[in-house]
Design a protein around this motif. Structure first.
Motif, PDB file in Angstrom:
ATOM      1  N   GLU A  67       0.828  -1.201   0.000  1.00 40.92           N
ATOM      2  CA  GLU A  67       0.000   0.000   0.000  1.00 40.92           C
ATOM      3  C   GLU A  67       0.866   1.256   0.000  1.00 40.92           C
ATOM      4  O   GLU A  67       0.554   2.252  -0.672  1.00 40.92           O
ATOM      5  N   GLN A  68       1.975   1.203   0.759  1.00 44.28           N
ATOM      6  CA  GLN A  68       2.882   2.345   0.750  1.00 44.28           C
ATOM      7  C   GLN A  68       3.552   2.501  -0.612  1.00 44.28           C
ATOM      8  O   GLN A  68       3.771   3.628  -1.085  1.00 44.28           O
ATOM      9  N   CYS A  69       3.868   1.383  -1.252  1.00 45.39           N
ATOM     10  CA  CYS A  69       4.432   1.446  -2.605  1.00 45.39           C
ATOM     11  C   CYS A  69       3.453   2.091  -3.575  1.00 45.39           C
ATOM     12  O   CYS A  69       3.835   2.899  -4.426  1.00 45.39           O
ATOM     13  N   ARG A  70       2.168   1.726  -3.449  1.00 44.04           N
ATOM     14  CA  ARG A  70       1.148   2.307  -4.337  1.00 44.04           C
ATOM     15  C   ARG A  70       1.118   3.835  -4.167  1.00 44.04           C
ATOM     16  O   ARG A  70       1.031   4.581  -5.149  1.00 44.04           O
ATOM     17  N   GLN A  71       1.164   4.307  -2.919  1.00 47.73           N
ATOM     18  CA  GLN A  71       1.120   5.740  -2.665  1.00 47.73           C
ATOM     19  C   GLN A  71       2.350   6.441  -3.234  1.00 47.73           C
ATOM     20  O   GLN A  71       2.247   7.512  -3.857  1.00 47.73           O
ATOM     21  N   ILE A  72       3.513   5.850  -3.029  1.00 48.82           N
ATOM     22  CA  ILE A  72       4.754   6.442  -3.539  1.00 48.82           C
ATOM     23  C   ILE A  72       4.732   6.508  -5.058  1.00 48.82           C
ATOM     24  O   ILE A  72       5.048   7.546  -5.665  1.00 48.82           O
TER      25      ILE A  72
END
Length: 305
Positions: A67-72
């Motif tokens: 999920e953090q990768c998606r945001q980045i």
């Protein structure tokens, strides 16, 4: 490995459900996909995917990380789209600096036309007679009068900056009309504080070594508009930019004097930093200004005041 690339591949594995499907999307081998996942796991010191011979699933850390990768990645893609948009059409803030007189009399009145033509551009005009460091102070372009110093900047020639000497009819009626520079010694000559001694009232054909045939001025200012107002009120003779006085001369409020002795026009340039891919907001402003004040351009009509 490229960390962002590995993040993209990791997200693709999760979304596609397999290494093979992600490999096809990125046109690499499933083995290379595995290396990207292993690279991320080694950097994090934790497993991201739990795999069996029949299926794969995210670990708890993997669920949070994806999920953090998606945001980045979404932020990066948005930044890239924004940069691309600014490269494909005129938009964003344009910061311009210009000398006070030329900027207020010539540039400011034209800006509404430019902004109307390019509604996604906002413009900040800084009027200042000092030499501004474009890169250090964050300006896109500057208008400069006089000889340019050696510089890495691009310089586009504008029309030369001409001067004029004039006075109000009421002043001339009281004190007479000077015919030669020597006559100025008997007149009130308004002094521009930005002049150095080397250029102070230095008139062509005057034969005066120090260039100062006038007596000490009783009224001095660092602003050409202030001197213009004093001249309009009949206090003395003013020497300022022709563009500053043109409307008053056309209206008969000021009378040109000593035309054969006026200092030669000074060069004027639009300067900006070199860039192999200048932004559309800058290129459109350059074209706009050159169309109106380039060497071959027809001068805009003087504003009568």
């Amino acid at each position: 490995m490229d960390k962002l690339r590995s993040m993209e591949i990791f997200v693709a594995v999760v979304d596609a459900g397999s290494f093979t499907a992600a490999a096809e999307a990125f046109q690499i081998s499933p083995v290379m996909v595995g290396k990207h996942i292993k690279y991320l796991e080694e950097r994090l010191g934790a497993r991201l995917l739990a795999r069996t011979t029949r299926r794969q699933s995210l670990t708890e850390i993997g669920q949070q990380y994806v999920e953090q990768c998606r945001q980045i990645l979404a932020s990066i893609h948005a930044a890239e789209r924004g940069a691309e948009a600014m490269r494909t059409a005129p938009r964003g803030k344009l910061k311009i600096t210009a000398p006070v007189s030329f900027g207020s009399e010539c540039i400011a009145p034209l800006l509404a036309d430019y902004l109307d033509a390019y509604p996604e551009v906002s413009l900040e005009l800084n009027l200042n007679d000092r030499t501004v460091d474009l890169v250090e102070e964050g300006f896109d372009a500057a208008i400069r009068i006089g000889k340019l110093e050696d510089s890495a900047m691009v310089a586009r020639a504008l029309r030369p900056y001409a001067m004029v000497i004039c006075a109000a009819p009421a002043y001339l009626a009281r004190h007479g009309t000077p015919r030669t520079p020597a006559d100025l010694a008997r007149h009130e000559c308004l002094d521009f504080m930005q002049w150095t001694r080397h250029v102070r009232w230095r008139l062509a054909r005057s034969g005066d070594d120090d260039g100062s045939p006038v007596r000490e001025s009783r009224f001095r200012s660092n602003n050409g508009q202030a001197l213009r107002v004093a001249a309009l009120h009949g206090f003395g003779i003013v020497m300022q930019a022709e563009i500053l006085m043109a409307g008053d001369i056309a209206a008969g409020k000021l009378v040109p004097l000593l035309a054969d002795y006026v200092p030669a026009p000074r060069p004027m340039h639009l300067v900006y930093a070199r860039d192999r891919q200048p932004t559309p907001k800058l290129t459109t402003f350059i074209d706009f200004l050159l169309e109106r004040y380039g060497p071959a351009a027809t001068p805009p009509p003087a504003t009568l005041t």
